[in-house]
Every structure is written in C-alpha cells, then in structure tokens.
Design a protein around this motif. Sequence first.
Motif, PDB file in Angstrom:
ATOM      1  N   MET A  89       0.843  -1.184   0.000  1.00 18.48           N
ATOM      2  CA  MET A  89       0.000   0.000   0.000  1.00 18.48           C
ATOM      3  C   MET A  89       0.882   1.239   0.000  1.00 18.48           C
ATOM      4  N   ARG A  90       0.557   2.139  -0.888  1.00 16.50           N
ATOM      5  CA  ARG A  90       1.281   3.419  -0.924  1.00 16.50           C
ATOM      6  C   ARG A  90       0.483   4.419  -0.075  1.00 16.50           C
ATOM      7  N   GLN A  91       0.719   4.401   1.192  1.00 21.21           N
ATOM      8  CA  GLN A  91      -0.024   5.232   2.133  1.00 21.21           C
ATOM      9  C   GLN A  91       0.190   6.719   1.871  1.00 21.21           C
ATOM     10  N   ILE A  92       1.419   7.094   1.528  1.00 19.24           N
ATOM     11  CA  ILE A  92       1.702   8.517   1.270  1.00 19.24           C
ATOM     12  C   ILE A  92       0.897   9.001   0.063  1.00 19.24           C
ATOM     13  N   LEU A  93       0.812   8.177  -0.963  1.00 15.75           N
ATOM     14  CA  LEU A  93       0.026   8.523  -2.140  1.00 15.75           C
ATOM     15  C   LEU A  93      -1.443   8.675  -1.765  1.00 15.75           C
ATOM     16  N   LYS A  94      -1.949   7.732  -0.996  1.00 14.92           N
ATOM     17  CA  LYS A  94      -3.353   7.790  -0.574  1.00 14.92           C
ATOM     18  C   LYS A  94      -3.595   9.031   0.289  1.00 14.92           C
ATOM     19  N   ALA A 100      -1.916  11.839   0.277  1.00 15.19           N
ATOM     20  CA  ALA A 100      -1.828  13.032  -0.566  1.00 15.19           C
ATOM     21  C   ALA A 100      -3.143  13.242  -1.315  1.00 15.19           C
ATOM     22  N   ARG A 101      -3.704  12.140  -1.800  1.00 11.36           N
ATOM     23  CA  ARG A 101      -4.977  12.228  -2.535  1.00 11.36           C
ATOM     24  C   ARG A 101      -6.104  12.692  -1.618  1.00 11.36           C
ATOM     25  N   THR A 102      -6.222  12.080  -0.444  1.00 11.91           N
ATOM     26  CA  THR A 102      -7.317  12.444   0.462  1.00 11.91           C
ATOM     27  C   THR A 102      -7.136  13.861   1.002  1.00 11.91           C
ATOM     28  N   THR A 103      -5.880  14.278   1.241  1.00 12.90           N
ATOM     29  CA  THR A 103      -5.616  15.649   1.688  1.00 12.90           C
ATOM     30  C   THR A 103      -6.063  16.642   0.616  1.00 12.90           C
ATOM     31  N   ALA A 104      -5.868  16.261  -0.645  1.00  5.56           N
ATOM     32  CA  ALA A 104      -6.299  17.116  -1.754  1.00  5.56           C
ATOM     33  C   ALA A 104      -7.818  17.068  -1.931  1.00  5.56           C
ATOM     34  N   GLY A 105      -8.496  16.196  -1.179  1.00  7.53           N
ATOM     35  CA  GLY A 105      -9.951  16.093  -1.259  1.00  7.53           C
ATOM     36  C   GLY A 105     -10.434  15.430  -2.534  1.00  7.53           C
ATOM     37  N   MET A 106      -9.606  14.534  -3.078  1.00  5.43           N
ATOM     38  CA  MET A 106      -9.949  13.886  -4.350  1.00  5.43           C
ATOM     39  C   MET A 106     -10.280  12.422  -4.133  1.00  5.43           C
ATOM     40  N   THR A 107     -11.180  11.920  -4.959  1.00  6.41           N
ATOM     41  CA  THR A 107     -11.476  10.489  -4.973  1.00  6.41           C
ATOM     42  C   THR A 107     -10.469   9.793  -5.897  1.00  6.41           C
ATOM     43  N   GLN A 108     -10.457   8.475  -5.850  1.00  8.43           N
ATOM     44  CA  GLN A 108      -9.590   7.737  -6.763  1.00  8.43           C
ATOM     45  C   GLN A 108      -9.997   8.008  -8.211  1.00  8.43           C
ATOM     46  N   LYS A 109     -11.288   8.080  -8.456  1.00 11.42           N
ATOM     47  CA  LYS A 109     -11.773   8.333  -9.821  1.00 11.42           C
ATOM     48  C   LYS A 109     -11.344   9.715 -10.307  1.00 11.42           C
ATOM     49  N   GLU A 110     -11.475  10.726  -9.459  1.00 11.63           N
ATOM     50  CA  GLU A 110     -11.067  12.078  -9.845  1.00 11.63           C
ATOM     51  C   GLU A 110      -9.570  12.141 -10.133  1.00 11.63           C
ATOM     52  N   THR A 111      -8.802  11.461  -9.292  1.00 11.54           N
ATOM     53  CA  THR A 111      -7.352  11.439  -9.493  1.00 11.54           C
ATOM     54  C   THR A 111      -7.023  10.737 -10.803  1.00 11.54           C
ATOM     55  N   ALA A 112      -7.657   9.606 -11.054  1.00 13.45           N
ATOM     56  CA  ALA A 112      -7.424   8.865 -12.298  1.00 13.45           C
ATOM     57  C   ALA A 112      -7.742   9.737 -13.505  1.00 13.45           C
TER      58      ALA A 112
END
Length: 155
Positions: A1-6, A8-20
């Motif tokens: 699991m890339r916790q830092i990546l996750k 960073a995404r949640t801090t940015a308020g983005m979903t996985q779909k939005e990031t993709a």
Amino acid sequence: MRQILKDARTTAGMTQKETANAIKVSERFYQHLEAGTREGKGHIWDELEALFNTPQRELRNNDSHGNYSSSEQNGVAEAKELNEAAQDFMIDVETILDIGEDGRDTLELIDTQSAEISALRQIVASKDVQIDRLISAVEDLNKTASRSVQNGSNR
C-alpha cells in the motif's frame, strides 16, 4: 500500500476516480498504483507529483515492502516488474486487436462503398446511353422538321 500517495490524494480532497481522470488513466489502474500492485510509467508519477505537490519518490514509496527481508524485497520487486510487463504486453495486444477490428471494419466499409460506386457508375453509364439516344432522336426530328420546312417552301 502506498499510504503517502493515498494520504496526498485524500488531503487534496480527491477520490480515486477524480485522481485517475486528472492523470488520464483508468480508475482501476490508479487503484493498482495506490495499492502498490502496479508501478506505472514515469510520466504518471510526474503528473501525480505536480497534482499533489509531493515528491514522487515519496509518492512511490510502497509501505508493504517494510515487512520483507532485503532478498524478499528484491523478489517482490522482480515479481511486480514481471507482472507489470505482462500487463503492459496484454494492453498492447488488446490495442492491436482493437486496431485490427477497426481496420477490418474500415475495409468492409471500403468494400461496401466500392460496390456502391460501381453500381452508380453502371447507372450513370446507362443514363448516358439513354441521353445519347434522346439527343440522336432530337437531332433526327430537327433534320426531319427542317426538310419538311424546306419541302413546304419549295412548293
């Protein structure tokens, strides 16, 4: 699991779909990146680094390696590389098949249009023959009418 990546995404308020969508990959592929089961190409990490303003070396950190010995980590890394290569190969094959299918569709369309053009040429040719006959008939009528006028004026 890339916790830092996750994180960073949640801090940015983005979903996985939005990031993709933001980095132009499928949601499933991004999920693999975040889970640490896919490595991804350099340009993807460049985009993630810019998106989250976090160095990609941190984003790439896969926390799951922490529980393995050095030789086990090497084996896991090799297995992941082989898996990624195999998945990339399958994507390439699927792309080729899609192109092949599209190519076959295009060839069928060309064949159909070619047949239609041939049929139209035959119709035009037959109309040309009919027009030529009509022109001849009109010319004959004109000659006949001209003779009749001359014969009538000679009397």
